[in-house]
Design a protein around this motif. Sequence first.
Motif, mmCIF file in Angstrom:
data_model
loop_
_atom_site.group_PDB
_atom_site.id
_atom_site.type_symbol
_atom_site.label_atom_id
_atom_site.label_comp_id
_atom_site.label_asym_id
_atom_site.label_seq_id
_atom_site.Cartn_x
_atom_site.Cartn_y
_atom_site.Cartn_z
ATOM 1 N N THR A 203 9.275 5.591 7.122
ATOM 2 C CA THR A 203 8.958 6.703 6.233
ATOM 3 C C THR A 203 10.016 6.777 5.136
ATOM 4 O OG1 THR A 203 7.934 7.973 8.028
ATOM 5 C CG2 THR A 203 8.644 9.224 6.093
ATOM 6 N N ALA A 204 9.549 6.985 3.907
ATOM 7 C CA ALA A 204 10.461 7.261 2.792
ATOM 8 C C ALA A 204 10.304 8.738 2.445
ATOM 9 C CB ALA A 204 10.120 6.394 1.589
ATOM 10 N N GLY B 189 14.517 15.040 -8.960
ATOM 11 C CA GLY B 189 14.134 14.454 -10.235
ATOM 12 C C GLY B 189 13.053 13.391 -10.131
ATOM 13 N N MET B 190 12.457 13.243 -8.953
ATOM 14 C CA MET B 190 11.432 12.201 -8.790
ATOM 15 C C MET B 190 10.026 12.756 -8.764
ATOM 16 S SD MET B 190 13.077 9.291 -6.423
ATOM 17 C CE MET B 190 11.572 8.411 -6.517
ATOM 18 N N VAL B 191 9.851 13.991 -8.318
ATOM 19 C CA VAL B 191 8.528 14.573 -8.142
ATOM 20 C C VAL B 191 8.409 15.801 -9.031
ATOM 21 C CG1 VAL B 191 6.909 15.535 -6.454
ATOM 22 C CG2 VAL B 191 8.507 13.771 -5.752
ATOM 23 N N MET B 192 7.205 16.008 -9.579
ATOM 24 C CA MET B 192 6.988 17.148 -10.473
ATOM 25 C C MET B 192 7.459 18.451 -9.846
ATOM 26 S SD MET B 192 2.968 17.943 -10.299
ATOM 27 C CE MET B 192 2.386 18.977 -8.977
ATOM 28 N N ILE B 193 7.937 19.306 -10.658
ATOM 29 C CA ILE B 193 8.432 20.646 -10.328
ATOM 30 C C ILE B 193 9.231 20.721 -9.028
ATOM 31 C CG2 ILE B 193 6.809 21.932 -11.760
ATOM 32 C CD1 ILE B 193 5.085 22.461 -9.285
ATOM 33 N N GLY B 194 10.027 19.710 -8.779
ATOM 34 C CA GLY B 194 10.988 19.768 -7.690
ATOM 35 C C GLY B 194 10.442 19.736 -6.279
ATOM 36 N N LEU B 195 9.290 19.119 -6.073
ATOM 37 C CA LEU B 195 8.690 19.091 -4.748
ATOM 38 C C LEU B 195 9.212 17.926 -3.913
ATOM 39 C CD1 LEU B 195 4.990 19.789 -5.759
ATOM 40 C CD2 LEU B 195 6.746 21.434 -5.106
ATOM 41 N N GLU B 196 9.222 18.110 -2.595
ATOM 42 C CA GLU B 196 9.570 16.996 -1.703
ATOM 43 C C GLU B 196 8.306 16.193 -1.427
ATOM 44 O OE1 GLU B 196 8.895 16.381 1.909
ATOM 45 O OE2 GLU B 196 7.342 17.866 1.755
ATOM 46 N N GLU B 197 8.491 14.960 -1.012
ATOM 47 C CA GLU B 197 7.341 14.110 -0.693
ATOM 48 C C GLU B 197 7.756 13.091 0.363
ATOM 49 O OE1 GLU B 197 3.509 12.376 -2.896
ATOM 50 O OE2 GLU B 197 5.290 12.627 -4.102
ATOM 51 N N ASP B 198 6.788 12.720 1.182
ATOM 52 C CA ASP B 198 7.008 11.728 2.226
ATOM 53 C C ASP B 198 5.965 10.640 2.079
ATOM 54 O OD1 ASP B 198 8.878 13.266 4.366
ATOM 55 O OD2 ASP B 198 7.463 14.657 3.437
ATOM 56 N N CYS B 199 6.371 9.401 2.312
ATOM 57 C CA CYS B 199 5.442 8.279 2.306
ATOM 58 C C CYS B 199 5.583 7.574 3.654
ATOM 59 C CB CYS B 199 5.755 7.323 1.161
ATOM 60 S SG CYS B 199 4.590 5.938 1.047
ATOM 61 N N VAL B 200 4.504 7.547 4.416
ATOM 62 C CA VAL B 200 4.480 6.938 5.737
ATOM 63 C C VAL B 200 3.791 5.590 5.620
ATOM 64 C CG1 VAL B 200 3.654 7.193 8.113
ATOM 65 C CG2 VAL B 200 4.437 9.200 6.826
ATOM 66 N N TRP B 201 4.467 4.542 6.047
ATOM 67 C CA TRP B 201 3.950 3.178 5.896
ATOM 68 C C TRP B 201 2.699 2.937 6.737
ATOM 69 C CZ3 TRP B 201 4.589 -0.855 2.765
ATOM 70 C CH2 TRP B 201 4.089 -2.090 3.188
ATOM 71 N N ASP B 202 2.744 3.274 8.009
ATOM 72 C CA ASP B 202 1.679 2.931 8.950
ATOM 73 C C ASP B 202 0.784 4.139 9.225
ATOM 74 O OD1 ASP B 202 0.052 2.077 11.017
ATOM 75 O OD2 ASP B 202 1.701 1.474 12.334
ATOM 76 N N PRO B 203 -0.476 4.098 8.804
ATOM 77 C CA PRO B 203 -1.390 5.214 9.058
ATOM 78 C C PRO B 203 -1.556 5.527 10.546
ATOM 79 C CG PRO B 203 -2.343 3.706 7.455
ATOM 80 C CD PRO B 203 -1.111 3.039 8.005
ATOM 81 N N ASN B 204 -1.272 4.576 11.424
ATOM 82 C CA ASN B 204 -1.401 4.821 12.864
ATOM 83 C C ASN B 204 -0.345 5.793 13.385
ATOM 84 O OD1 ASN B 204 -3.659 3.135 13.306
ATOM 85 N ND2 ASN B 204 -2.316 1.363 13.192
ATOM 86 N N VAL C 102 -0.036 15.546 12.269
ATOM 87 C CA VAL C 102 1.236 15.354 12.967
ATOM 88 C C VAL C 102 1.649 13.923 12.694
ATOM 89 C CG1 VAL C 102 2.368 15.127 15.206
ATOM 90 C CG2 VAL C 102 0.854 17.051 14.776
ATOM 91 N N VAL C 103 2.907 13.741 12.296
ATOM 92 C CA VAL C 103 3.415 12.421 11.940
ATOM 93 C C VAL C 103 4.628 12.079 12.798
ATOM 94 C CG1 VAL C 103 4.383 11.004 10.081
ATOM 95 C CG2 VAL C 103 2.718 12.777 9.548
ATOM 96 N N ASN C 104 4.621 10.898 13.370
ATOM 97 C CA ASN C 104 5.832 10.337 13.977
ATOM 98 C C ASN C 104 6.513 9.579 12.847
ATOM 99 O OD1 ASN C 104 7.819 8.850 15.198
ATOM 100 N ND2 ASN C 104 6.531 8.106 16.855
ATOM 101 N N VAL C 105 7.615 10.117 12.329
ATOM 102 C CA VAL C 105 8.223 9.549 11.122
ATOM 103 C C VAL C 105 8.967 8.237 11.361
ATOM 104 C CG1 VAL C 105 8.360 11.745 9.899
ATOM 105 C CG2 VAL C 105 10.304 10.990 11.312
ATOM 106 N N GLY C 106 9.288 7.905 12.622
ATOM 107 C CA GLY C 106 10.018 6.664 12.877
ATOM 108 C C GLY C 106 11.375 6.678 12.188
ATOM 109 N N LYS C 107 11.751 5.552 11.618
ATOM 110 C CA LYS C 107 13.028 5.432 10.899
ATOM 111 C C LYS C 107 12.830 5.883 9.448
ATOM 112 C CE LYS C 107 16.725 2.106 9.971
ATOM 113 N NZ LYS C 107 17.107 0.695 10.022
ATOM 114 N N VAL C 108 13.661 6.827 8.986
ATOM 115 C CA VAL C 108 13.483 7.474 7.676
ATOM 116 C C VAL C 108 14.599 7.088 6.716
ATOM 117 C CG1 VAL C 108 13.281 9.701 6.483
ATOM 118 C CG2 VAL C 108 12.380 9.438 8.813
ATOM 119 N N ILE C 109 14.216 6.852 5.468
ATOM 120 C CA ILE C 109 15.179 6.635 4.390
ATOM 121 C C ILE C 109 14.958 7.697 3.313
ATOM 122 C CG2 ILE C 109 13.658 4.975 3.213
ATOM 123 C CD1 ILE C 109 16.209 3.567 2.167
#
Length: 151
Positions: free
Chosen positions: A115-116, A123-138, A88-95
């Motif tokens: 979160t990005a 066009g950024m991820v293989m075969i059209g997948l979505e992806e999220d990057c969360v800055w703070d592991p907490n 479970v992720v609290n995404v905070g402010k997302v771009i």
Amino acid sequence: MYYQWAEDDFDVPPGVGRLGLSAPIDDRKYVMYHGTTKGNAEAIRKSGFHQSADGMLGPGVYLRGDLQKASLHPTEIPESDRAVIKVVVNVGKVIAINHQNHPRQKTWHDLGYDTAWVPPNGGMVMIGLEEDCVWDPNQIQIINIINPTPV
């Protein structure tokens, strides 16, 4: 041999949503998934997530909103040796980082984002997948580890 990736529990905790094809909404909590090896999954369960040193979106913890898509990683490891961590992720402010060479692709956190999110088919991820990057592991709470089931 073929493998199936399935959740034992489709329920989500109260106040938590599932991430669809649209961007996560600021300050909400979502179920997400992290694909890794079985050994790494156990290490993460014991000590928690840590930021990667770098990646497509810079440092952070990389997650997916879909179990099947997360199960594709790591690609160089046989499927039988993979595991997916359900969180479970609290995404905070997302771009949204919606194209290659986006001006904030690796500097989003410096601008106050937590979160990005990369949309599918951008066009950024293989075969059209979505992806999220969360800055703070907490901001990430581990729910369980999902292993492949031979079929």
